[in-house]
Write a protein that holds these residues in place. Structure first.
Motif, mmCIF file in Angstrom:
data_model
loop_
_atom_site.group_PDB
_atom_site.id
_atom_site.type_symbol
_atom_site.label_atom_id
_atom_site.label_comp_id
_atom_site.label_asym_id
_atom_site.label_seq_id
_atom_site.Cartn_x
_atom_site.Cartn_y
_atom_site.Cartn_z
ATOM 1 N N LEU A 290 0.827 -1.209 0.000
ATOM 2 C CA LEU A 290 0.000 0.000 0.000
ATOM 3 C C LEU A 290 0.863 1.261 0.000
ATOM 4 O O LEU A 290 0.544 2.254 -0.643
ATOM 5 N N ILE A 291 1.976 1.195 0.728
ATOM 6 C CA ILE A 291 2.865 2.353 0.801
ATOM 7 C C ILE A 291 3.514 2.599 -0.566
ATOM 8 O O ILE A 291 3.542 3.723 -1.071
ATOM 9 N N ALA A 292 4.022 1.521 -1.171
ATOM 10 C CA ALA A 292 4.662 1.649 -2.484
ATOM 11 C C ALA A 292 3.650 2.145 -3.513
ATOM 12 O O ALA A 292 3.949 3.004 -4.354
ATOM 13 N N ASP A 293 2.425 1.630 -3.442
ATOM 14 C CA ASP A 293 1.376 2.028 -4.369
ATOM 15 C C ASP A 293 1.037 3.514 -4.188
ATOM 16 O O ASP A 293 0.838 4.239 -5.168
ATOM 17 N N SER A 294 1.019 3.951 -2.947
ATOM 18 C CA SER A 294 0.733 5.362 -2.675
ATOM 19 C C SER A 294 1.826 6.260 -3.265
ATOM 20 O O SER A 294 1.545 7.317 -3.841
ATOM 21 N N ALA A 295 3.078 5.828 -3.128
ATOM 22 C CA ALA A 295 4.184 6.619 -3.694
ATOM 23 C C ALA A 295 4.076 6.656 -5.217
ATOM 24 O O ALA A 295 4.234 7.714 -5.844
ATOM 25 N N ALA A 296 3.769 5.505 -5.823
ATOM 26 C CA ALA A 296 3.656 5.449 -7.282
ATOM 27 C C ALA A 296 2.514 6.334 -7.764
ATOM 28 O O ALA A 296 2.625 7.026 -8.780
ATOM 29 N N GLU A 297 1.427 6.334 -7.025
ATOM 30 C CA GLU A 297 0.270 7.132 -7.414
ATOM 31 C C GLU A 297 0.602 8.624 -7.378
ATOM 32 O O GLU A 297 0.274 9.376 -8.296
ATOM 33 N N PHE A 298 1.290 9.042 -6.312
ATOM 34 C CA PHE A 298 1.662 10.459 -6.206
ATOM 35 C C PHE A 298 2.627 10.836 -7.340
ATOM 36 O O PHE A 298 2.495 11.879 -7.979
ATOM 37 N N LEU A 299 3.578 9.929 -7.611
ATOM 38 C CA LEU A 299 4.590 10.219 -8.635
ATOM 39 C C LEU A 299 4.000 10.248 -10.039
ATOM 40 O O LEU A 299 4.457 11.003 -10.894
ATOM 41 N N THR A 300 2.984 9.427 -10.280
ATOM 42 C CA THR A 300 2.462 9.354 -11.640
ATOM 43 C C THR A 300 1.263 10.269 -11.874
ATOM 44 O O THR A 300 1.103 10.801 -12.964
#
Ligand code: ZN
Length: 221
Positions: free
Chosen positions: A157-167
């Protein structure tokens, strides 16, 4: 000590995004002193609030990633799988610092380190290997599979949240707190984009007191 009573469960969640709150699961970050620098980072973590897998669970429950029951179950599980829990914990800290350095690079208008992107990508690969489509009431929805006994499910969930913010996030709203030795990150969602502090009551207040003292000294005869 109960998970809920650990210091990790009392960290303020003011980042505005899960990945930023995770970056902030520490007392603060400060520039490394010359003796600390060596071949290491140019910053050091002050008061790490995550010291073992139990702390990671306590924080994950606090941040709403796990229910109390799930956290308790994983905690029991971690005693049976201690080596794995230790490596999951080590990965969490690596992920946290990689996400921090990626965002810090963006704040400095430079490119993130390849090794940090790689770290995040590895976690994303593991995370996205565990999603599947399922029929929902109106639309299809993404579901996590194999969540029950996975000690590292908070990573997904943390990695997904970072990817979402970055993309798809507005990265021009990414900020670092102006407080001394704080280094907390947050997304500034204020209308006039003027948020300066992680928390007005902490760093903001401290800065106010400092300004006041400086003025007092300046006014002194
Ligand atoms: Zn701050």
């Amino acid at each position: 000590m109960k998970l809920k009573e650990r210091p990790a469960a009392a960290i303020k969640l003011v980042g505005g995004r899960l990945c930023l709150d995770f970056v902030n699961a520490i007392g603060g970050r400060r520039p490394a002193s010359p003796s600390e620098k060596g071949d290491k980072e140019d910053y050091s973590v002050r008061e790490d609030k995550l010291t073992d897998y139990g702390d990671l669970l306590a924080w994950s429950q606090h941040a709403g990633l796990l229910t109390e029951g799930e956290a308790r179950k994983l905690f029991r599980e971690s005693w049976q799988r201690q080596t794995e829990a230790a490596s999951v914990f080590a990965r969490a800290i690596e992920l946290r610092e990689a996400i921090y350095r990626i965002f810090k690079a963006l704040l400095n208008k430079s490119l993130p380190r390849q090794s940090d992107l790689e770290r995040l990508n590895q976690e994303l690969t593991m995370a996205y290997g565990r999603v599947r489509l399922a029929a929902g009431e109106e639309n299809f929805v993404w579901e996590w599979t194999d969540t029950k006994n996975s000690l590292d499910r908070m990573h997904w969930l943390i990695a997904d949240s970072a990817a979402e913010f970055l993309t798809s996030g507005d990265l021009t709203r990414l900020r670092e707190c102006s407080g001394e030795d704080c280094g907390w990150l947050f997304e500034d969602t204020s209308k006039n984009r003027s948020r300066q502090w992680c928390d007005m009551r902490d760093c903001g207040n401290l800065a106010k007191v400092r300004r006041f003292r400086t003025r007092l000294h300046a006014d002194a005869p």
